[in-house]
Design a protein around this motif. Structure first.
Motif, mmCIF file in Angstrom:
data_model
loop_
_atom_site.group_PDB
_atom_site.id
_atom_site.type_symbol
_atom_site.label_atom_id
_atom_site.label_comp_id
_atom_site.label_asym_id
_atom_site.label_seq_id
_atom_site.Cartn_x
_atom_site.Cartn_y
_atom_site.Cartn_z
ATOM 1 N N LYS A 126 -4.999 9.783 -1.268
ATOM 2 C CA LYS A 126 -5.114 8.767 -2.318
ATOM 3 C C LYS A 126 -4.162 7.630 -1.982
ATOM 4 C CE LYS A 126 -7.835 11.285 -4.900
ATOM 5 N NZ LYS A 126 -9.211 10.896 -5.155
ATOM 6 N N GLN A 127 -4.458 6.453 -2.514
ATOM 7 C CA GLN A 127 -3.569 5.319 -2.280
ATOM 8 C C GLN A 127 -3.462 4.431 -3.504
ATOM 9 O OE1 GLN A 127 -4.817 2.745 0.872
ATOM 10 N NE2 GLN A 127 -6.594 1.986 -0.213
ATOM 11 N N MET A 128 -2.391 3.672 -3.522
ATOM 12 C CA MET A 128 -2.155 2.689 -4.567
ATOM 13 C C MET A 128 -1.945 1.343 -3.868
ATOM 14 S SD MET A 128 0.652 2.813 -7.650
ATOM 15 C CE MET A 128 2.142 2.330 -6.807
ATOM 16 N N LEU A 141 -0.490 9.023 -8.655
ATOM 17 C CA LEU A 141 -0.881 9.014 -7.245
ATOM 18 C C LEU A 141 -0.684 10.375 -6.589
ATOM 19 C CD1 LEU A 141 -1.808 7.319 -4.782
ATOM 20 C CD2 LEU A 141 0.602 6.770 -4.394
ATOM 21 N N GLU A 198 2.828 5.464 -12.265
ATOM 22 C CA GLU A 198 1.766 5.284 -11.271
ATOM 23 C C GLU A 198 1.982 6.188 -10.050
ATOM 24 O OE1 GLU A 198 -1.164 3.543 -11.544
ATOM 25 O OE2 GLU A 198 -0.471 3.418 -13.618
ATOM 26 N N VAL A 209 -2.434 -3.657 -9.927
ATOM 27 C CA VAL A 209 -2.149 -2.329 -9.360
ATOM 28 C C VAL A 209 -3.433 -1.514 -9.417
ATOM 29 C CG1 VAL A 209 -0.759 -0.240 -9.566
ATOM 30 C CG2 VAL A 209 0.232 -2.457 -10.190
ATOM 31 N N LYS A 210 -3.908 -1.109 -8.231
ATOM 32 C CA LYS A 210 -5.098 -0.252 -8.134
ATOM 33 C C LYS A 210 -4.629 1.102 -7.632
ATOM 34 C CE LYS A 210 -8.126 -4.081 -7.146
ATOM 35 N NZ LYS A 210 -9.410 -4.459 -6.613
ATOM 36 N N ASN A 211 -4.929 2.145 -8.376
ATOM 37 C CA ASN A 211 -4.449 3.485 -8.041
ATOM 38 C C ASN A 211 -5.650 4.429 -7.970
ATOM 39 O OD1 ASN A 211 -3.132 5.937 -7.825
ATOM 40 N ND2 ASN A 211 -1.564 5.413 -9.341
ATOM 41 N N THR A 212 -5.994 4.892 -6.764
ATOM 42 C CA THR A 212 -7.142 5.796 -6.617
ATOM 43 C C THR A 212 -6.792 7.223 -7.030
ATOM 44 O OG1 THR A 212 -6.652 6.277 -4.290
ATOM 45 C CG2 THR A 212 -8.129 4.413 -4.745
ATOM 46 N N ARG A 265 0.872 -1.179 0.000
ATOM 47 C CA ARG A 265 0.000 0.000 0.000
ATOM 48 C C ARG A 265 0.903 1.221 0.000
ATOM 49 N NH1 ARG A 265 -5.081 -1.949 2.614
ATOM 50 N NH2 ARG A 265 -5.521 -3.566 1.083
ATOM 51 N N ARG A 283 0.644 11.268 -15.364
ATOM 52 C CA ARG A 283 1.477 10.121 -15.733
ATOM 53 C C ARG A 283 2.771 10.509 -16.434
ATOM 54 N NH1 ARG A 283 -0.414 5.526 -15.125
ATOM 55 N NH2 ARG A 283 -2.586 6.098 -15.430
ATOM 56 N N ASP A 323 -7.818 -0.817 -13.440
ATOM 57 C CA ASP A 323 -6.680 -1.365 -12.711
ATOM 58 C C ASP A 323 -5.664 -1.911 -13.713
ATOM 59 O OD1 ASP A 323 -8.191 -0.851 -10.458
ATOM 60 O OD2 ASP A 323 -8.797 -2.937 -10.182
#
Length: 160
Positions: free
Chosen positions: A84-86, A151, A147, A99-102, A76, A156, A110
């Motif tokens: 925000k988190q990844m 975040l 990423e 990889v989930k990136n809010t 995390r 990007r 994802d």
């Protein structure tokens, strides 16, 4: 003339059979390599993420990114300034890293990375494992950097 046609057809059959056998051999050994080396690929992913977070924080001279490994082994990464988190998850059974990136836009999906074995040299047994995305090899350093940029909210890619 007939004998020549029969001979040619038989040779084509043998060539197709050998190609099929070679394909089966490749698939079997690539899968075995991916299974055997997937923990090393996951270790490399973790090392890259921790190193890039550490480098980022060293440059900013503050805890811009907080990176922790969870009890279940996921990573995390938080950006406290943006809430925000990844999350980076390794599925050893499916040979996938997700990889989930809010920090990204809502329509962004994802990232699904597949661990794949492949032949590295001229010898049939020279093999290694790598990450693939959309059937292409992944440049892990660039992918993670992109990423982390998302975040933190800077986008990007760097503007020219």
């Amino acid at each position: 003339m007939r004998d020549e046609s029969t001979k040619q057809a038989a040779q084509e059959y043998l060539a197709a059979k050998l190609t099929e056998e070679e394909q089966i051999y490749e698939e079997k050994h690539n899968l075995a390599t991916a299974v055997a080396r997937s923990p090393l690929v996951w270790k490399r992913v973790k090392e890259v993420i921790f190193a890039q977070c550490g480098e980022w924080n060293a440059v900013t001279q503050e805890e811009t990114l907080t990176c922790k490994e969870t009890a279940i082994g996921d990573l995390r990464i938080w950006c406290p300034g943006r809430s925000k988190q990844m999350t980076v998850h390794y599925d050893s059974k499916k040979l996938l890293i997700t990889v989930k990136n809010t920090g990204g836009l809502e329509h962004e999906k994802d990232l699904i990375l597949c661990i794949e074995g492949y032949q590295t040299g001229s010898d049939r047994d020279d093999r290694d494992a790598r990450l693939m995305r959309n059937e292409l090899p992944v440049n892990l350093d660039m992918l993670i950097l992109g990423e982390l940029r998302v975040l933190t909210g800077i986008g990007r890619q760097r503007n020219a």
